[in-house]
Design an enzyme around this catalytic site. Structure first.
Site, PDB file in Angstrom:
ATOM      1  N   ARG A  29      37.117  -0.150 -28.872  1.00 49.66           N
ATOM      2  CA  ARG A  29      37.152  -0.559 -27.108  1.00 49.66           C
ATOM      3  C   ARG A  29      38.327  -0.323 -26.496  1.00 49.66           C
ATOM      4  O   ARG A  29      38.248  -0.232 -25.479  1.00 49.66           O
ATOM      5  CB  ARG A  29      36.394  -1.999 -27.323  1.00 49.66           C
ATOM      6  CG  ARG A  29      36.037  -2.553 -25.945  1.00 49.66           C
ATOM      7  CD  ARG A  29      35.246  -3.860 -26.196  1.00 49.66           C
ATOM      8  NE  ARG A  29      36.132  -4.931 -26.092  1.00 49.66           N
ATOM      9  CZ  ARG A  29      36.327  -5.578 -24.901  1.00 49.66           C
ATOM     10  NH1 ARG A  29      36.210  -4.989 -23.547  1.00 49.66           N
ATOM     11  NH2 ARG A  29      37.097  -6.464 -25.133  1.00 49.66           N
TER      12      ARG A  29
ATOM     13  N   PHE B 172      24.048   3.855 -28.117  1.00 42.84           N
ATOM     14  CA  PHE B 172      23.129   3.469 -27.180  1.00 42.84           C
ATOM     15  C   PHE B 172      23.367   4.421 -25.692  1.00 42.84           C
ATOM     16  O   PHE B 172      22.570   4.101 -24.598  1.00 42.84           O
ATOM     17  CB  PHE B 172      23.189   2.033 -26.751  1.00 42.84           C
ATOM     18  CG  PHE B 172      24.668   1.509 -26.594  1.00 42.84           C
ATOM     19  CD1 PHE B 172      25.372   1.773 -25.602  1.00 42.84           C
ATOM     20  CD2 PHE B 172      25.094   0.634 -27.676  1.00 42.84           C
ATOM     21  CE1 PHE B 172      26.816   1.144 -25.568  1.00 42.84           C
ATOM     22  CE2 PHE B 172      26.332   0.321 -27.504  1.00 42.84           C
ATOM     23  CZ  PHE B 172      27.077   0.522 -26.529  1.00 42.84           C
TER      24      PHE B 172
ATOM     25  N   ARG C 251      32.435  -1.915 -31.479  1.00 43.84           N
ATOM     26  CA  ARG C 251      32.046  -0.516 -30.439  1.00 43.84           C
ATOM     27  C   ARG C 251      32.541   0.300 -30.882  1.00 43.84           C
ATOM     28  O   ARG C 251      34.206   0.385 -31.135  1.00 43.84           O
ATOM     29  CB  ARG C 251      32.485  -1.464 -28.946  1.00 43.84           C
ATOM     30  CG  ARG C 251      32.265  -0.376 -27.886  1.00 43.84           C
ATOM     31  CD  ARG C 251      30.976  -0.524 -27.290  1.00 43.84           C
ATOM     32  NE  ARG C 251      30.432   0.186 -26.247  1.00 43.84           N
ATOM     33  CZ  ARG C 251      30.546  -0.198 -24.975  1.00 43.84           C
ATOM     34  NH1 ARG C 251      30.878  -1.506 -24.564  1.00 43.84           N
ATOM     35  NH2 ARG C 251      30.234   0.745 -23.985  1.00 43.84           N
TER      36      ARG C 251
ATOM     37  N   LYS D  40      24.211  -9.006 -20.683  1.00 45.14           N
ATOM     38  CA  LYS D  40      23.775  -9.440 -21.973  1.00 45.14           C
ATOM     39  C   LYS D  40      23.223 -10.619 -21.749  1.00 45.14           C
ATOM     40  O   LYS D  40      23.678 -11.561 -21.065  1.00 45.14           O
ATOM     41  CB  LYS D  40      25.126  -9.431 -22.900  1.00 45.14           C
ATOM     42  CG  LYS D  40      26.395 -10.045 -22.396  1.00 45.14           C
ATOM     43  CD  LYS D  40      27.417 -10.020 -23.362  1.00 45.14           C
ATOM     44  CE  LYS D  40      28.859 -10.416 -22.865  1.00 45.14           C
ATOM     45  NZ  LYS D  40      29.816 -10.190 -23.598  1.00 45.14           N
TER      46      LYS D  40
ATOM     47  N   LYS E 222      21.186  -6.051 -28.850  1.00 44.29           N
ATOM     48  CA  LYS E 222      22.849  -6.148 -28.957  1.00 44.29           C
ATOM     49  C   LYS E 222      22.914  -6.468 -30.281  1.00 44.29           C
ATOM     50  O   LYS E 222      22.886  -7.472 -31.009  1.00 44.29           O
ATOM     51  CB  LYS E 222      23.157  -7.566 -28.025  1.00 44.29           C
ATOM     52  CG  LYS E 222      24.709  -7.390 -27.988  1.00 44.29           C
ATOM     53  CD  LYS E 222      25.050  -8.598 -26.999  1.00 44.29           C
ATOM     54  CE  LYS E 222      26.653  -8.469 -26.705  1.00 44.29           C
ATOM     55  NZ  LYS E 222      27.356  -8.325 -28.017  1.00 44.29           N
TER      56      LYS E 222
ATOM     57  N   GLU F 160      17.916  -3.645 -24.432  1.00 40.58           N
ATOM     58  CA  GLU F 160      18.159  -3.070 -25.500  1.00 40.58           C
ATOM     59  C   GLU F 160      18.848  -4.245 -26.741  1.00 40.58           C
ATOM     60  O   GLU F 160      19.587  -4.953 -26.239  1.00 40.58           O
ATOM     61  CB  GLU F 160      19.408  -1.763 -25.396  1.00 40.58           C
ATOM     62  CG  GLU F 160      19.076  -0.784 -24.690  1.00 40.58           C
ATOM     63  CD  GLU F 160      19.918   0.339 -24.657  1.00 40.58           C
ATOM     64  OE1 GLU F 160      21.200  -0.013 -24.741  1.00 40.58           O
ATOM     65  OE2 GLU F 160      19.610   1.466 -24.222  1.00 40.58           O
TER      66      GLU F 160
END
Length: 512
Positions: free
Chosen positions: A230, A299, A215, A380, A210, A208
């Site tokens: 977050r 996501f 967030r 990531k 980034k 996916e």
DNA sequence: TTCCGACAGTGGGGTCGCAAT
DNA sequence: ATTGCGACCCCACTATCGGAA
């Protein structure tokens, strides 16, 4: 319970390196706490205040206060005083808070002062925070640590779980379920150095994009939408576009995980600084939103209607997400069956970077949502740039780095042979490197003011960084994002270091 | 016995908002 | 009006413990 007991336990916890011993000490203290003390004692020993931050930093703590001879403060007394300090606002509030903090410290013994100052500044460095407090709580109550951990993640707070657990025992843990309106700690990703490495580790996966934004966890219950960061702060009021987007979806009750990001008219991402500035604006939200509109991009789905999706594999959670959220409001992705298809994943990374995004997150399709963990099922991958820079100065370290030169000031070459500072870094050093650089830099020192040691600019170091950002602080008008040491380049002379000019040429979009 | 997952520590730059100057 | 401070966004990396392999 007396504060002095907490201060003593914190010292004991700091003094041992064995986690089992730390947990035993915490468990013993939690068992001894009254029901009324628990909501205070537990966060204190996890290094946090139940009130959250109170606007008290090093400056407001001021000069040392003579300590009390005998311990008399109870934890409830301290909690009450801190609540009153937090309530002081408006003109004269700094002086008012300073006076109250001074009175509190004057009532504390030397040991208690040390603990209180650490607590207020958020620097309780005892080698135990939330995770070990959870273990201690489990030990004190006879509950299974994994069950306590899960309840804390779902409650988003150690305090609530602790209170229920100490009052009613392990049976209360089942009460903590994912609920719309109550945020859960988000799942985090680890870093991989390449897409190939990530795919090799995970097998069948989704790759996916980034996004370099903020967030968010979005909860909708009918007409009520809540947006959390977050760290679970409620930022609903700052993001009207996200609220509208959530209300526009064809579902009444859901919890989604995603990112908000500012995009330009062509749909390319604006800089992180612009997104962060927008999301941080609280006073005139309408003006901020008009100047820098943001878009939510999701996501993951954690809850749909009354179904908790956390324990479903990612593939199924995403199928739920795709049924609710139209494609433009989801992150772009591609599916990869395994290492034999790694080139498709690499192509996707290249396309994503071309569109201006930060990198990709590779996610195992069979992984459940592990709230609050930096699990190995999300990896990531971001491109890493490197430079050879010159050490201009170094700062004396703290804690386990006391007595070592730690934080390096980094410079690139100017045309006239001088150096322009681009930022600092303390990352990437092994203990051996710390020892070596301390010795080497002391040989090069021209000044030491007790904090910063200035050196002759002769030592070249290879620095990795994620990108350039605009800066008003540094002379070249740019600074390095997430700089860290790779290795020293003793084979290079400072005249061979990278120049400001080549750096700016490599990042034309940021150049002043 | 060795390996590896999870944690804590060590701080970085930027931006906003508020209070003080 | 400007400055300084604190909170909170983003974050990388190493050392260590202790259970898993």
């Amino acid at each position: 319970m007396l504060l002095s007991r907490l201060a003593q336990v914190s010292r004991d916890v700091a003094a041992t390196s064995a986690r089992s011993r730390k947990i035993a000490l915490l468990g013993e203290l939690f068992r001894a706490a009254d029901a009324d003390d628990v909501p205070i004692v537990i966060p204190y020993l996890a290094g946090r205040l139940p009130q959250g931050r109170l606007g008290i930093g090093w400056k407001l703590l001021g000069q040392p206060v003579p300590p009390a001879a005998e311990p008399t403060l109870t934890v409830r007394d301290v909690d009450g005083r801190l609540t009153r300090i937090g309530a002081v606002t408006g003109a004269g509030s700094q002086a008012g808070r300073k006076r109250l903090v001074g009175e509190l410290l004057a009532a504390a013994t030397e040991d208690e002062q040390r603990f209180l100052i650490a607590l207020l500044t958020g620097e309780v460095r005892q080698g135990a925070l939330d995770a070990l407090a959870v273990e201690g709580l489990a030990e004190a109550t006879g509950a299974a640590p994994a069950d306590v951990r899960r309840a804390v993640m779902l409650a988003g707070s150690l305090q609530n779980v602790a209170q229920g657990l100490l009052a009613d025992g392990p049976s209360v843990l089942d009460r903590f379920r994912l609920t719309v309106g109550r945020p859960v700690l988000p799942m985090l990703a680890q870093t991989a150095s390449s897409v190939a490495e990530a795919v090799a580790k995970l097998g069948a996966c989704a790759v996916e994009e980034k996004l370099d934004g903020i967030r968010v966890q979005v909860h909708r219950d009918g007409d009520d939408v809540r947006i959390h960061t977050r760290t679970l702060d409620d930022i609903t009021d700052r993001l009207p576009e996200v609220t509208s987007a959530a209300l526009g979806l064809a579902g009444e009750r859901f919890v989604l995980d995603g990112e908000v990001i500012a995009l330009d008219v062509e749909g390319r991402p604006r800089s992180f600084q612009e997104t962060a500035g927008r999301v941080g604006s609280r006073v005139d939200v309408a003006a901020a939103a008009a100047a820098v509109p943001v878009s939510p991009v999701f996501f993951d789905a954690l809850l749909m209607d009354d179904r908790d999706l956390l324990d479903l594999p990612f593939a199924e959670r995403h199928a739920e997400l795709a049924r609710l959220v139209p494609e433009p409001m989801r992150v772009r992705r591609t599916l990869v069956e395994g290492p034999e298809n790694v080139s498709a994943a690499e192509d996707f990374l290249a396309e994503t970077l071309h569109r201006g995004h930060e990198g990709v997150v590779v996610k195992a399709l069979d992984a459940t949502y592990s709230a609050g963990r930096r699990g190995a099922s999300w990896l990531k991958v971001k491109p890493v740039h490197t430079l050879d820079l010159v050490v201009l100065a170094a700062e004396w370290g703290h804690g386990r780095r006391t007595g070592k030169l730690s934080n390096l000031h980094l410079g690139a070459r100017n045309p006239d042979g001088s150096f322009a500072m681009l930022g600092k870094t303390f990352k990437g050093m092994t203990d051996a490197m710390l020892a070596w650089q301390t010795e080497r830099l002391r040989e090069l020192a021209v000044d030491d003011n007790g904090w910063v040691v200035t050196v002759r600019p002769e030592l070249v170091v290879e620095i990795a960084y994620d990108g350039l950002q605009r800066s008003t602080r540094y002379p070249a008008g740019v600074s390095l994002r997430f700089a860290r040491v790779v290795r020293y380049r003793e084979d290079k002379r400072p005249e061979e270091a990278d120049t400001v000019e080549t750096l700016l040429a490599a990042h034309p979009e940021v150049a002043p």
